[in-house]
Scaffold this motif. Structure first.
Motif, PDB file in Angstrom:
ATOM      1  N   UNK A  98      23.282  50.002  32.378  1.00 31.55           N
ATOM      2  CA  UNK A  98      22.652  51.063  31.745  1.00 31.55           C
ATOM      3  C   UNK A  98      23.328  52.260  32.436  1.00 31.55           C
ATOM      4  N   UNK A  99      24.555  52.359  32.522  1.00 30.88           N
ATOM      5  CA  UNK A  99      25.619  53.254  32.839  1.00 30.88           C
ATOM      6  C   UNK A  99      26.025  53.801  31.251  1.00 30.88           C
ATOM      7  N   UNK A 100      26.108  53.590  30.701  1.00 34.89           N
ATOM      8  CA  UNK A 100      26.724  53.272  29.229  1.00 34.89           C
ATOM      9  C   UNK A 100      25.629  54.408  28.998  1.00 34.89           C
ATOM     10  N   UNK A 101      24.325  55.248  29.259  1.00 31.54           N
ATOM     11  CA  UNK A 101      23.448  56.175  29.199  1.00 31.54           C
ATOM     12  C   UNK A 101      23.542  56.985  30.472  1.00 31.54           C
ATOM     13  N   UNK A 102      23.711  58.280  30.372  1.00 32.16           N
ATOM     14  CA  UNK A 102      22.730  59.050  31.315  1.00 32.16           C
ATOM     15  C   UNK A 102      21.560  59.023  31.610  1.00 32.16           C
ATOM     16  N   UNK A 103      20.871  59.167  32.492  1.00 32.76           N
ATOM     17  CA  UNK A 103      19.639  59.705  32.064  1.00 32.76           C
ATOM     18  C   UNK A 103      18.769  60.731  31.930  1.00 32.76           C
ATOM     19  N   UNK A 104      18.077  60.919  31.383  1.00 31.74           N
ATOM     20  CA  UNK A 104      17.596  62.261  30.885  1.00 31.74           C
ATOM     21  C   UNK A 104      16.626  63.246  31.985  1.00 31.74           C
ATOM     22  N   UNK A 105      17.634  64.158  32.102  1.00 29.58           N
ATOM     23  CA  UNK A 105      17.258  65.162  33.541  1.00 29.58           C
ATOM     24  C   UNK A 105      15.701  64.753  33.977  1.00 29.58           C
ATOM     25  N   UNK A 106      15.409  64.788  35.021  1.00 28.96           N
ATOM     26  CA  UNK A 106      14.044  65.482  35.442  1.00 28.96           C
ATOM     27  C   UNK A 106      13.411  66.326  35.311  1.00 28.96           C
ATOM     28  N   UNK A 107      14.228  67.343  35.279  1.00 28.74           N
ATOM     29  CA  UNK A 107      13.247  68.651  34.856  1.00 28.74           C
ATOM     30  C   UNK A 107      13.048  68.538  33.108  1.00 28.74           C
ATOM     31  N   UNK A 108      13.727  67.853  32.429  1.00 24.84           N
ATOM     32  CA  UNK A 108      13.103  67.347  31.076  1.00 24.84           C
ATOM     33  C   UNK A 108      11.915  67.086  31.041  1.00 24.84           C
ATOM     34  N   UNK A 109      11.590  65.703  32.147  1.00 23.10           N
ATOM     35  CA  UNK A 109      10.686  64.809  31.697  1.00 23.10           C
ATOM     36  C   UNK A 109      10.172  65.686  32.256  1.00 23.10           C
ATOM     37  N   UNK A 110       9.342  66.809  33.299  1.00 19.15           N
ATOM     38  CA  UNK A 110       8.474  67.478  33.598  1.00 19.15           C
ATOM     39  C   UNK A 110       7.624  68.165  32.338  1.00 19.15           C
ATOM     40  N   UNK A 111       9.115  68.259  32.062  1.00 19.47           N
ATOM     41  CA  UNK A 111       8.450  69.515  30.649  1.00 19.47           C
ATOM     42  C   UNK A 111       8.026  69.171  29.701  1.00 19.47           C
ATOM     43  N   UNK A 112       8.782  67.717  29.404  1.00 20.51           N
ATOM     44  CA  UNK A 112       7.789  67.118  28.028  1.00 20.51           C
ATOM     45  C   UNK A 112       7.354  65.284  28.597  1.00 20.51           C
ATOM     46  N   UNK A 113       6.193  65.142  28.649  1.00 23.32           N
ATOM     47  CA  UNK A 113       5.773  63.680  29.214  1.00 23.32           C
ATOM     48  C   UNK A 113       5.348  62.588  27.828  1.00 23.32           C
ATOM     49  N   UNK A 114       6.292  63.468  26.780  1.00 28.37           N
ATOM     50  CA  UNK A 114       5.849  62.431  25.621  1.00 28.37           C
ATOM     51  C   UNK A 114       7.899  61.762  25.976  1.00 28.37           C
ATOM     52  N   UNK A 115       8.424  62.149  26.896  1.00 24.34           N
ATOM     53  CA  UNK A 115       9.839  61.574  26.656  1.00 24.34           C
ATOM     54  C   UNK A 115       9.426  60.426  28.087  1.00 24.34           C
ATOM     55  N   UNK A 116      10.699  59.549  27.249  1.00 26.57           N
ATOM     56  CA  UNK A 116      10.653  58.781  28.214  1.00 26.57           C
ATOM     57  C   UNK A 116      11.958  57.937  28.558  1.00 26.57           C
ATOM     58  N   UNK A 117      12.048  58.388  30.178  1.00 25.82           N
ATOM     59  CA  UNK A 117      13.427  57.575  30.883  1.00 25.82           C
ATOM     60  C   UNK A 117      14.335  56.483  29.753  1.00 25.82           C
ATOM     61  N   UNK A 118      15.696  57.021  30.395  1.00 23.24           N
ATOM     62  CA  UNK A 118      16.457  56.113  29.543  1.00 23.24           C
ATOM     63  C   UNK A 118      16.347  54.159  30.974  1.00 23.24           C
ATOM     64  N   UNK A 119      16.551  53.211  30.499  1.00 23.18           N
ATOM     65  CA  UNK A 119      16.550  52.332  31.030  1.00 23.18           C
ATOM     66  C   UNK A 119      16.712  52.492  32.610  1.00 23.18           C
ATOM     67  N   UNK A 120      16.302  51.380  32.848  1.00 21.22           N
ATOM     68  CA  UNK A 120      17.886  51.010  34.482  1.00 21.22           C
ATOM     69  C   UNK A 120      17.347  52.531  35.088  1.00 21.22           C
ATOM     70  N   UNK A 121      16.712  53.335  34.739  1.00 21.45           N
ATOM     71  CA  UNK A 121      16.516  55.618  35.730  1.00 21.45           C
ATOM     72  C   UNK A 121      15.284  55.219  35.912  1.00 21.45           C
TER      73      UNK A 121
END
Length: 502
Positions: free
Chosen positions: A479-502
């Motif tokens: 899962x560390x091959x990708x950084x997690x999408x920032x929490x603030x970005x997820x809060x701003x856009x409900x269409x986003x899904x977090x990267x696997x494992x995060x």
């Protein structure tokens, strides 16, 4: 101040403080006339180019702190700012190095915001230039810049929000697969690179020309298997051969130079102006005017920096011992590391002696003198305790040679790769390889040659070493091959899904 053509100074300086090009007041007809003119098209591009020099608050590709460079470099094995047992330094840097990051991490959020602000500005410039019927070369610059920012986004985050017009509200922008964004970026580059100028230096120092565009494309092809699951080494070789055969580049001299504190012309590559023979794309920097380069001043201890360069250092970034140990003593590239009682370079009375070993990163933290320091970017004037004026090489020819060697080894043509690796080694004062290179040989040579230039995390992922245990760093999962999408970005856009494992 370094001598650059006036128009390039306009590109970088006049828009450093102005972040909203829409504030200019023109009627529709006048605006089209303006952006069609050479001055107007350069003004449209200036807002985008101003995003690249490093500055405070995580802005920029490289040169300052808390942004893309720190996130990508300190998540690798080449550098880290440990928390000190004196209470100095925030914990985020050490946590990134130790693979202990979270979606709320400050550097992650800064990187995400910088890249999307850059995409937004590129979209604006493209719209202005295309509506005005501007010079196709200027439109190509804007489109290739946008492709560059999307390339960095998929490299760090995988599936990302994707938009080419700025009308959409943030919460309605769809998350697009890494493969689809990859295909878009490759298509944009393949379409618009031919419209870029082939001129090197002069007005194009710090700007995208054909060779810089081709280098971005080669990076996409080199990492295609990571991004899409499908290798594209043949395509990468075709692009690299065009740069090698037609670009006119060569390795800069590595001969002795008594006038440089590190004793070799090699370090001119990282000085006031990046040499035109090897540099493909550079960040133009004059501290407190256009960006800054903090890297050596941030590394050196306060009073030691004052002795060496005249300004106090930050006692920040260090080089892990296992990385220093990759270098042979005769390698001129080892001179960048300052540690021990007899370091290379100036030794004024009272200089600080750094230890090579680092035995703690967070709790209680490292001793103030723990860790080798890096002087690769020996500070160039004008400088202050806030940074120096060294330009930063985003891409250079040594990288091209090693990329080609890697492709050849991966395709079973190691004999053909040997002279490419040897050319880089010999410039550094090293012996040629005794046999055809293995993939590990290429990997290690890339590590020695491109240290602190922003390539290491990507290389570690491509060569399969990023998740391995290393010194104080534990082994981790994929899962560390990708950084997690920032929490603030997820809060701003409900269409986003977090990267696997995060």
């Amino acid at each position: 101040m370094k001598k650059l053509e006036y128009i390039l100074l306009l590109v970088f300086i006049s828009f450093t403080a102005c972040t909203d090009v829409e504030e200019e007041v023109y009627d529709k007809y006048a605006a089209k006339d303006f952006y069609a003119s050479p001055e107007g098209s350069d003004a449209a591009l200036a807002s985008v180019y101003a995003q690249i020099p490093g500055n405070w608050d995580g802005v920029g590709y490289a040169g300052a702190d808390n942004g893309w460079y720190d996130l990508n470099s300190m998540s690798s094995d080449e550098q880290v700012i440990p928390h000190r047992n004196t209470g100095d330094w925030q914990l985020e840097f050490a946590r990134i190095y130790l693979r202990d990051w979270q979606a709320s991490n400050y550097l992650l959020n800064n990187t995400w915001n910088w890249l999307y602000q850059s995409v937004f500005r590129a979209n604006t410039a493209i719209e202005q230039l295309e509506e005005a019927g501007a010079d196709p070369e200027k439109i190509a610059e804007a489109r290739v810049l946008r492709a560059f920012f999307y390339y960095l986004l998929i490299d760090d985050f995988g599936d990302v929000p994707f938009f080419v017009k700025n009308e959409q509200p943030v919460d309605s922008i769809p998350q697009t697969s890494r493969t689809d964004v990859f295909d878009f970026v490759v298509s944009e580059l393949e379409t618009y690179i031919d419209d870029l100028n082939t001129v090197r230096g002069g007005n194009y120092y710090g700007r995208l020309n054909r060779w810089a565009g081709l280098t971005i494309l080669s990076k996409l092809y080199l990492n295609a298997e990571v991004y899409t699951g499908t290798p594209m080494y043949d395509e990468c070789l075709n692009v690299l051969n065009e740069i090698i055969n037609e670009g006119g580049f060569s390795l800069h001299s590595g001969e002795a130079d008594a006038t440089h504190p590190l004793g070799s012309k090699y370090y001119e590559l990282f000085g006031d102006v990046c040499p035109n023979d090897e540099t493909i794309w550079a960040i133009y920097t004059t501290t407190d005017v256009v960006g800054r380069n903090i890297f050596t001043i941030r590394s050196l201890y306060g009073s030691d920096a004052t002795l060496l360069v005249g300004y106090g250092g930050w006692n920040g970034t260090v080089v892990p011992p296992q990385y220093v140990e990759m270098y042979d003593d005769q390698d001129v590239r080892k001179r960048q590391f300052r540690y021990g009682s007899d370091p290379f370079g100036p030794k004024p009375d009272g200089f600080f002696e750094y230890s090579l070993e680092i035995d703690n990163m967070i709790n209680p933290g490292a001793e103030p003198g723990a860790g080798a320091r890096n002087m690769k970017f020996w500070p160039a004037e004008p400088m202050s305790s806030g940074g120096a004026s060294n330009d930063f090489p985003i891409y250079r020819y040594a990288d091209i040679l090693l990329m080609k060697a890697e492709c050849l080894v991966r395709q079973g043509n190691a004999d053909e790769a040997k002279p490419l690796v040897d050319e880089v080694r010999e410039r550094a004062g090293m012996n040629t390889l005794t046999a055809s290179p293995t993939l590990n040989d290429v990997y290690d040579e890339r590590g020695r040659e491109l240290n602190w230039e922003g390539h290491r995390r990507q290389d570690m992922i491509r060569f399969g070493t990023f998740t391995h245990a290393n010194g104080l760093v534990p082994a981790v999962g994929e899962k560390y091959y990708l950084f997690p999408i920032p929490t603030a970005a997820l809060n701003a856009n409900p269409r986003l899904e977090q990267n696997p494992g995060w």
